[in-house]
Design a protein around this motif. Sequence first.
Motif, PDB file in Angstrom:
ATOM      1  N   ALA A  13      -3.260   6.966   6.326  1.00 41.35           N
ATOM      2  CA  ALA A  13      -3.974   5.879   5.637  1.00 41.35           C
ATOM      3  C   ALA A  13      -3.405   4.524   6.051  1.00 41.35           C
ATOM      4  N   ASN A  77      -8.733  -7.311  12.394  1.00 39.68           N
ATOM      5  CA  ASN A  77      -8.552  -6.137  11.519  1.00 39.68           C
ATOM      6  C   ASN A  77      -9.381  -6.366  10.245  1.00 39.68           C
ATOM      7  N   THR A  79      -8.258  -7.221   7.267  1.00 47.26           N
ATOM      8  CA  THR A  79      -7.746  -8.389   6.542  1.00 47.26           C
ATOM      9  C   THR A  79      -8.420  -9.656   7.055  1.00 47.26           C
ATOM     10  N   HIS A 103      -6.998  -3.903  -2.354  1.00 44.04           N
ATOM     11  CA  HIS A 103      -5.826  -4.152  -1.517  1.00 44.04           C
ATOM     12  C   HIS A 103      -5.528  -5.650  -1.579  1.00 44.04           C
ATOM     13  N   SER A 105      -5.409  -7.643   0.685  1.00 42.92           N
ATOM     14  CA  SER A 105      -6.250  -8.405   1.619  1.00 42.92           C
ATOM     15  C   SER A 105      -7.498  -8.945   0.925  1.00 42.92           C
ATOM     16  N   ASN A 151     -13.500  -2.203  -3.118  1.00 35.85           N
ATOM     17  CA  ASN A 151     -12.858  -1.291  -2.179  1.00 35.85           C
ATOM     18  C   ASN A 151     -13.593   0.053  -2.216  1.00 35.85           C
ATOM     19  N   GLY A 153     -13.043   2.936  -0.678  1.00 34.58           N
ATOM     20  CA  GLY A 153     -12.177   4.108  -0.863  1.00 34.58           C
ATOM     21  C   GLY A 153     -10.750   3.646  -1.104  1.00 34.58           C
ATOM     22  N   ASN A 155      -6.939   3.222  -1.111  1.00 37.55           N
ATOM     23  CA  ASN A 155      -5.806   3.611  -0.278  1.00 37.55           C
ATOM     24  C   ASN A 155      -4.640   4.110  -1.114  1.00 37.55           C
ATOM     25  N   THR A 182     -12.316  -0.159   4.806  1.00 38.81           N
ATOM     26  CA  THR A 182     -11.137   0.115   5.644  1.00 38.81           C
ATOM     27  C   THR A 182     -10.738   1.584   5.624  1.00 38.81           C
ATOM     28  N   GLN A 183     -10.729   2.183   4.440  1.00 39.78           N
ATOM     29  CA  GLN A 183     -10.258   3.572   4.336  1.00 39.78           C
ATOM     30  C   GLN A 183     -11.371   4.597   4.519  1.00 39.78           C
ATOM     31  N   THR A 203     -11.714  -1.859   9.760  1.00 38.18           N
ATOM     32  CA  THR A 203     -10.597  -1.990  10.691  1.00 38.18           C
ATOM     33  C   THR A 203     -10.703  -0.879  11.716  1.00 38.18           C
ATOM     34  N   HIS A 205      -8.144   0.666  13.500  1.00 39.29           N
ATOM     35  CA  HIS A 205      -6.988   1.517  13.814  1.00 39.29           C
ATOM     36  C   HIS A 205      -6.756   2.655  12.835  1.00 39.29           C
ATOM     37  N   LYS A 206      -7.654   2.785  11.825  1.00 41.50           N
ATOM     38  CA  LYS A 206      -7.432   3.890  10.882  1.00 41.50           C
ATOM     39  C   LYS A 206      -8.340   5.047  11.299  1.00 41.50           C
TER      40      LYS A 206
HETATM   41  C1  LIG Z   1      -8.269  -0.620   1.307  1.00 44.04           C
HETATM   42  C2  LIG Z   1      -7.656  -1.455   2.372  1.00 44.04           C
HETATM   43  N1  LIG Z   1      -8.173  -2.662   2.642  1.00 44.04           N
HETATM   44  C3  LIG Z   1      -7.667  -3.444   3.608  1.00 44.04           C
HETATM   45  C4  LIG Z   1      -6.578  -3.042   4.350  1.00 44.04           C
HETATM   46  C5  LIG Z   1      -6.057  -3.937   5.430  1.00 44.04           C
HETATM   47  O1  LIG Z   1      -6.274  -3.334   6.688  1.00 44.04           O
HETATM   48  P1  LIG Z   1      -5.677  -4.023   7.989  1.00 44.04           P
HETATM   49  O2  LIG Z   1      -4.180  -3.977   7.827  1.00 44.04           O
HETATM   50  O3  LIG Z   1      -6.135  -3.172   9.116  1.00 44.04           O
HETATM   51  O4  LIG Z   1      -6.184  -5.396   8.021  1.00 44.04           O
HETATM   52  C6  LIG Z   1      -5.987  -1.795   4.085  1.00 44.04           C
HETATM   53  C7  LIG Z   1      -4.784  -1.363   4.841  1.00 44.04           C
HETATM   54  O5  LIG Z   1      -4.141  -0.408   4.548  1.00 44.04           O
HETATM   55  C8  LIG Z   1      -6.545  -0.975   3.087  1.00 44.04           C
HETATM   56  O6  LIG Z   1      -6.049   0.228   2.808  1.00 44.04           O
END
Ligand SMILES: Cc1ncc(COP(=O)(O)O)c(C=O)c1O
Length: 390
Positions: A13, A77, A79, A103, A105, A151, A153, A155, A182-183, A203, A205-206
């Motif tokens: 995650a 990403n 964020t 999150h 972000s 959000n 899902g 994290n 993101t998730q 994002t 990279h997940k």
């Molecule tokens: C729910 C959620 N939103 C946003 C982010 C931010 O993702 P990134 O670090 O790729 O910008 C994450 C990172 O873990 C996340 O889990």
Amino acid sequence: MTTGTRIIYADNAATTFPKPPEVLSEMLEVYTKKGVSPGRGSYDLSIEAENLVDEVRRQVCTFFNGDDPSRVVFGYNATDALNLIIQGLIEPGRHAVSSCLEHNSVLRPLHYFLQQGVIGLDLVSFDSEGFIDPGDVAKTIRPETRFVIINHGSNVVGTVQPVEQIGDVCVERGVPLILDVTQTAGIVPIDMQKWGVSAIAFTGHKSLYGPTGIGGLVARVGLDVRTTRFGGTGLDSRSLIHSQSYPQRLEAGTINILGVIGLSAGIRYIERQGLRRLYEEKMVLTRRLRDGLSAMEGVKLYCARSLKNHLPLLLCNVEGIDPEQVSTILDGDFGIATRAGLHCAPLVHQELGTSPRGAVRFSFGLFNTPEEIEKILRAMEAISRSQRKG
Ligand SMILES: Cc1ncc(COP(=O)(O)O)c(C=O)c1O
């Protein structure tokens, strides 16, 4: 596939690891053959690079069922994309609705504008299973609400929110719904048009299995997002005014073409395997871990009674031991990589009662195996037993 190291990687995650070799080789090939600056030169290779990026815009738009590939905006990403959309929509005197599952972000930009007296803000909570009630979203929307941002899902607790119902509420009230996917991107299918979602932030990279440094925004036609950063776009260079057509309106500077190609290869990779099959495989592992941990004396699981509408991740604590210490023992004594603490989502832990120390999170990806889950269970049993013995 082996990770090339001896660790059991249960922190997918945070970022998925390892990446499929196909993704890496596509990135390398593009960078050795076509990786010039897209959309800037009039020579063939630059036009080809621009066409490649546009092709990925179409791929991403289709993947999320957006309605216009030019509204796929690339950034670093999630964020970055969340900052773009939040700052590009906010207007003084308006109001935003979000949730305690967010999150940092999302929470930090919103909190900044709240503190500056620019906006009003309401955060809806979640129930004991980790779900938001769409009725609570409806109750918090005001005439001056500019957007709802949720959000998709979590994290932290792993729940996937009922966005279709939240989307119905937002469409009925005429308020844009923004989803932080993101998730969930790459784990469950996402359908912006069907769900009435105005924009998503993702994002690379997940669970899309791309590299770090690439992510973005997909906005629906009709949602106009203000430019909040300015610079070269390759269009109309004589003008001192930033281009207002999409996607250039929200993109400034040279695009991360290597990241765009990696993102594209990652999406193709998971689509070839089949999202549904991959999801089921990961949930088999998650259910086995949930069953094992919930039967274990001295281990407390959070929000995991039903794993319906759930990500392949679990949150727990061993009674009497600091979560950081559990994570350190898992790593040092058993070679298991997990993430402990608050997971950049402080309000979830506040609501769960796990603040300020947080909890331990296990999260799974394409390359985890049933044998690894058995090893995790044996490690957790050993840690909780030694704690009970004192
Ligand atoms: C729910 C959620 N939103 C946003 C982010 C931010 O993702 P990134 O670090 O790729 O910008 C994450 C990172 O873990 C996340 O889990």
